[in-house]
Each structure stands twice: as structure tokens, then as C-alpha cells.
Design a protein around this motif. Structure first.
Motif, mmCIF file in Angstrom:
data_model
loop_
_atom_site.group_PDB
_atom_site.id
_atom_site.type_symbol
_atom_site.label_atom_id
_atom_site.label_comp_id
_atom_site.label_asym_id
_atom_site.label_seq_id
_atom_site.Cartn_x
_atom_site.Cartn_y
_atom_site.Cartn_z
ATOM 1 N N PRO A 12 2.931 1.429 -5.695
ATOM 2 C CA PRO A 12 2.211 2.685 -5.466
ATOM 3 C C PRO A 12 3.129 3.860 -5.156
ATOM 4 C CG PRO A 12 1.932 1.186 -3.601
ATOM 5 C CD PRO A 12 2.619 0.407 -4.680
ATOM 6 N N GLN B 67 2.228 7.729 -0.243
ATOM 7 C CA GLN B 67 1.162 8.647 0.122
ATOM 8 C C GLN B 67 1.712 9.943 0.700
ATOM 9 O OE1 GLN B 67 -2.095 8.050 -0.581
ATOM 10 N NE2 GLN B 67 -2.370 10.205 -0.038
ATOM 11 N N ASN C 189 0.848 -1.182 0.000
ATOM 12 C CA ASN C 189 0.000 0.000 0.000
ATOM 13 C C ASN C 189 0.887 1.236 0.000
ATOM 14 O OD1 ASN C 189 0.702 0.673 2.776
ATOM 15 N ND2 ASN C 189 -0.696 -0.971 3.408
ATOM 16 N N SER C 190 0.272 2.384 -0.178
ATOM 17 C CA SER C 190 1.045 3.605 -0.394
ATOM 18 C C SER C 190 1.727 4.133 0.855
ATOM 19 C CB SER C 190 0.138 4.694 -0.972
ATOM 20 O OG SER C 190 -0.934 4.970 -0.090
ATOM 21 N N GLN D 190 -2.092 8.901 -7.686
ATOM 22 C CA GLN D 190 -1.706 7.534 -7.369
ATOM 23 C C GLN D 190 -1.739 6.658 -8.621
ATOM 24 O OE1 GLN D 190 0.094 5.224 -5.981
ATOM 25 N NE2 GLN D 190 -0.663 5.976 -3.978
ATOM 26 N N TYR E 88 -3.965 1.162 -7.159
ATOM 27 C CA TYR E 88 -3.609 1.384 -5.762
ATOM 28 C C TYR E 88 -4.424 2.531 -5.179
ATOM 29 C CZ TYR E 88 0.412 -1.570 -6.845
ATOM 30 O OH TYR E 88 1.215 -2.617 -7.235
#
Length: 569
Positions: A550, A553, A104-105, A565, A569
Motif C-alpha cells: 500500500p 497513508q 496496512n497503509s 491508494q 488496500y
């Protein structure tokens, strides 16, 4: 020096070193200088060396530089079928997400990769900007040297962007002409490959064939050619790539370049080395200029290194080194039949004995440590005593990142034998030869492709046999040349398999699978096989977006919405 995100253009950062061998890494600067202090020849040379400093994947400190390692072990090997994260299942859990393709980011490994290599981009941009100021005004640098500096900086920038592109794909492009205000609002929709190609072409035009000041870490014309050929290969521009690869290979005979020297701290800077991340132990014994990216790959438990138990070769990789009765690889996947698992599920590990009758390519035991086989000068690899959690990482350990115990005093950080000054080959001659072989296959010159593959295999056949505790050979070592490539499909398989055998644990595998369009089929097949032995690896579902990762964030948040993004993702 504090890390800077991509929107903070470097104003005046300089690293003032004397040379570009290991010695130039041993003078670590403190603080930053005003821009006026570096707008001169000495200052610009220092800023350039600061740009070289990111080749080792580190901005500051020692711990935490794993995903940005020049070896790219996490993204290039653990994300593929060659290596497990290792250690324990709960140690560095975000690495598990990279291995299982569920990132995940917010994954810190992604942030580290992004921040370090954009720092490299910013340092090269700063070098080029200061050089322009100098050449437009005081001209403290000669025109000839200015041309070289531009070539060095632009090849470095190409490298940093290429590393970022392979992981994230969708990038924001900033160069020496990009202002701070422009950078803040730029979206990550730039096609950076043409820019990378432009930089590499300038490197070819501007750089000499020989190393500047005879400093082995410097960029040169052959590095720029090899790198440009590699980028063309990713674009499937095979004829253009082959021309460059042939120029790099001209006059070089790999048979006279021992395979093992590529991973020998006493035989670095040899004729096979092209682009190299240089490492050094600081005079005070600290290791922030050393090979901190690979430090987790140290052995765990009762051995001379004592840490850290990560980066373990897979069971699938080990079995890929099996050879058939003709001394050739098992291209049909039959190497997985009756797999060799060392002592992993032995009924009684205490009475386990190494089967020395197995037929293996000798490169296996120069890539992998396995129970019952002598390991450098540490003694015989004892199995689980050197492994943190075999149920997570399997029964094997790596070798290519390690150095002999006899070299610890001079080549490891004080009190931390897992931090060495072993250099990392980012591009070496065998890599170029096998990329040339790929090009020949696509050109229909199957005989030429076979000759390139056979040169690498013939060199491998010269490796000395590894021994057991009783001084007998640890396997029936045999590697023979191919007699024919009957068709393009077979040739393609042979070349790709040879890249795996020759370059295993050197950071290429995942990126190769992606560019070949084989990531999904290979990794899901691997998951079925490996998961049948190590259940955690069952059930991998590789999706199209898993070919890249990704965008962090934190970077999207800092951009105020300028960055978007990646799809999926």
C-alpha cells in the motif's frame, strides 16, 4: 539533513565530498547551502555525491533504515520464502505484517521506503537541474564531464524509481523539470518504467566503461547496461535484455571470482561487483554512512556481535540446498521430505550432534549459520545461544551480512559491532549470468541456458568445505553441473532454482517470484511446509494485491487527495 516528502523539491542541498570510494562517505556535511553557492563545478559535483549517498538507503541517523536497506532484505527476502523477520514475535511488529502479507497503509516500513528513495529522486533531479543551469550559462563544468554527470544522475534516478516501483507500483513521476506546484497535484498514475528505461539509455550513452576517477562506487556503462537488461527482463523483453547481458558478461570468467569474496569486507570492489552500495565508518567512529540497513541482522546473545537477532534464513531455504545422488538440486520439491531442522525439535538439545553425512550444496554454509558449523572466526555456531526466539525465527542465522571479529576494530561503528562498513552488491555478475540464462530459455536456446547455469554451479563447487569443531567437513559437499535441460519447463525450473541458491539473502527472491507469476503458488506451498514446523507461518492466503504494497497513508494525506491508494488496500 531532515527528510523531505515528495512534494518538497530540493532547492539547495549539497554534500561536498572528495571521491567515490569509501573515503568519500567519511565527510558528512552539516546543514544546507544557498543555491548560489552550488551553481559551480565543485557545488554540482557535491550535489551529485549527495545523490549517491541515498544508495545506502539512509538519509540520516543509524536506527530505523531497515526497510530501505539496499539489500532489500525485508521486502525482497522476508516477504518471500527465504527469510523470517526473526528476533521475537513482538519486536518490530509492523515487519510481521510484511512477512505475512497483511500490511496496512500506516506501516512505518512503507513510509521509510517511500521517503528515502523519493529523497534519492529529488537529489538526482537537483543535480540535473543545476547542471542545466551551469551548461546554459557559466559552463564551469566541461562538456565532457557534464555528459558524464548527466549519465550518473540519470542511472541513479532510474535505480531509485525502480526500487520504488517494485514495492508500490503506482507512483508519481517527478523529474528536474517538475515544479513544486506541479508536484503537489500530480496523481500516482504515471507509468514510470519508460522513464526508467530512458534514464538508463542515457547512462549507456554517456558513461565510460571504466570508473570515473577510478572510484569504485561510481556508475558506469556496464551498470547501466545490466540495469536496463534487468528492467527489460521484468517486461519480458527477453531478446533485448539478452543483448545487454551478453555485453556486460563479455570477457569475464566467473570461475576466477570466488563466491565468498562478494561478502568479504577485505575483498570488496572485485571483478564480480557491478552496482554496489558503498559503506564507510566515519572518522569519529559513528556509523550513519555504514551499512545501517542490515544492522538488525546481527546475531543475538552470547557472540561477538550481540545484537539484534533479525533476518533468519527459513527452514525451507536451508533444505533447498540439499542435492540428489547426482549432485543436483531437487527441483521437484522433494527436498522437503524428511526436512533437516538442526536442533529445532531435538529431544535433548544439549546432546544434539550435527549430522555430517547430509549432502549439501556448499553455498549453504556460506549463506546460513547452523549449529555445529564454524561461523567466520567466531567459533562454532552453538544454536539457540545466538538466537533470540527460535520459535519465531527458526534455528538458523544469516552470514552474508556479517564480518569477521578480527575486522571489528577497523570496520564497525564504535561500540556497535552490528553496524559494519560491508558493502552491498545490488547487481553482481552471477545475477547477470542467471538473468541471461532466463532469456536463453525463453529464446529456446536450452543449451546456452544450461551453460550459464553450469558456470555458476562450477564456481560453487570450488568453495572450501566448512568445518566442525573437530575439523572435519560439516556436510558431504557436492554440487555438479547439469548434463542436459530436456525441455523448456525443466530448464525454467533449473534456472529459477539456481537464482534462489546463488542469490539467497541478497534481496531478489520476492521480486523474482512476482515477475515469474509464481508468488501465490510458491508462498502458499511454503506456508504449508514451514507452518508445519513453525505454526505461525500456517495459512498464508496470498492475494493479487499482495504482489505490491500500500501507498503510505501519510503521503496520501499530505497530497490532499492527489495520491490514490493501491487496489486492495
Amino acid at each position: 539533513m531532515k527528510k523531505k516528502n515528495i512534494y518538497m523539491i530540493l532547492g539547495a542541498t549539497t554534500l561536498l565530498f572528495a571521491s567515490c570510494g569509501k573515503g568519500f562517505l567519511e565527510k558528512f556535511p552539516q546543514g544546507e547551502l544557498a543555491e548560489s553557492q552550488v551553481e559551480n563545478a565543485k557545488g554540482i559535483e557535491g550535489v551529485l555525491i549527495g545523490a549517491y549517498g541515498i544508495l545506502n538507503g539512509n538519509v540520516s541517523g543509524t536506527w530505523g533504515n531497515y526497510s530501505s536497506a539496499p539489500s532489500q532484505w525485508l521486502f525482497g527476502e522476508v516477504a518471500a520464502d527465504n527469510a523470517h523477520k526473526g528476533s521475537t514475535s513482538t519486536d518490530q511488529p509492523n515487519m510481521n505484517m510484511i512477512e505475512f502479507h497483511t500490511p496496512n497503509s500506516s506501516n512505518d516500513n512503507l513510509s521509510q521506503m517511500w521517503e528515502v528513495y523519493y529523497e534519492g529522486v529529488l537529489r538526482t533531479n537537483n543535480t540535473l537541474r543545476l547542471l542545466k543551469v551551469d551548461q546554459a550559462g557559466a559552463k564551469t563544468i566541461t562538456a565532457a564531464r557534464a555528459k558524464e554527470i548527466e549519465g550518473e544522475a540519470r542511472v541513479l534516478r532510474a535505480h531509485y524509481y525502480f526500487y520504488l516501483w517494485r514495492v508500490f507500483k503506482n507512483l508519481v513521476y517527478v523529474d528536474e523539470n517538475t515544479t513544486s506546484d506541479e508536484a503537489k497535484v500530480k496523481p500516482n498514475k504515471d507509468d514510470v518504467l519508460p522513464k526508467i528505461i530512458d534514464d538508463l539509455k542515457v547512462g549507456i550513452e554517456n558513461l565510460p566503461l571504466t570508473k570515473i576517477n577510478q572510484e569504485s562506487g561510481r556508475m558506469d556503462k556496464n551498470i547501466a547496461k545490466a540495469y536496463l537488461g534487468k528492467v527489460y527482463l521484468y517486461q519480458k523483453k527477453y531478446p533485448e535484455a539478452l543483448v545487454l547481458f551478453k555485453e556486460v558478461m563479455a570477457g569475464k570468467d566467473i570461475l576466477g571470482m570466488p563466491f565468498q569474496n562478494n561478502f568479504d569486507v577485505l575483498n570488496e570492489d572485485g571483478p564480480e561487483a557491478l552496482l554496489v552500495a558503498k559503506h564507510a565508518i566515519n572518522p569519529d567512529g559513528s556509523g550513519d554512512n555504514a551499512n545501517v540497513g542490515d544492522m538488525l541482522a546481527g546475531l543475538n546473545g552470547n557472540n561477538p556481535v550481540g545484537c539484534c537477532g533479525f533476518y533468519q534464513p527459513t527452514i525451507d531455504l536451508v533444505n533447498a540446498y540439499k542435492v540428489d545422488a547426482n549432485g543436483l538440486p531437487m527441483l521437484d520439491g522433494s527436498y522437503r521430505t524428511n526436512p533437516y531442522k538442526s536442533d529445532f525439535d531435538a529431544a535433548s538439545p544439549l546432546t544434539y550432534k550435527l549430522d555430517t553425512t547430509l549432502r549439501f550444496d556448499p553455498r549453504l554454509d556460506y549463506t546460513v549459520g547452523r549449529r555445529g558449523v564454524r561461523y567466520l572466526d567466531y567459533g562454532v555456531m552453538p544454536g539457540n545461544a545466538w538466537i533470540r526466539e527460535a520459535s519465531s525465527g527458526g534455528p538458523f542465522v544469516g552470514i552474508k551480512t556479517m564480518i569477521p571479529q578480527s575486522q571489528f576494530a577497523s570496520h564497525t561503528a564504535s561500540g556497535a559491532a552490528y553496524i559494519t562498513d560491508l558493502d552491498v552488491n545490488i547487481i553482481r555478475l552471477a545475477d547477470v549470468i542467471l538473468m541471461a540464462a532466463e532469456c536463453e530459455v525463453e529464446a529456446g536456446n536450452l543449451a546456452g541456458a544450461m551453460n550459464y547455469v553450469n558456470a555458476v554451479r562450477t564456481r560453487a563447487a570450488n568453495l572450501p568445505a566448512k568445518k566442525t569443531a573437530y575439523n572435519n567437513n560439516a556436510a558431504v559437499y557436492v554440487v555438479k553441473p547439469y548434463l542436459s535441460f530436456p525441455d523448456a519447463t525443466y530448464a525454467r525450473k533449473a534456472v529459477r532454482f539456481e537464482r534462489r541458491l546463488e542469490l539467497a539473502m541478497e534481496g531478489h527472491r520476492f521480486y523474482d517470484l512476482v515477475r515469474w507469476g509464481e508468488a501465490k503458488s510458491t508462498l502458499e506451498s511454503y506456508s504449508t511446509f514451514e507452518g508445519g514446523i513453525l505454526p505461525a507461518y500456517k495459512g498464508l492466503n496470498f492475494k493479487p494485491e499482495n504482489e505490491y504494497f500500500p501507498i503510505p497513508q501519510t503521503q496520501i494525506d499530505r497530497s490532499g487527495g492527489a495520491l490514490t491508494q493501491n487496489t486492495g488496500y
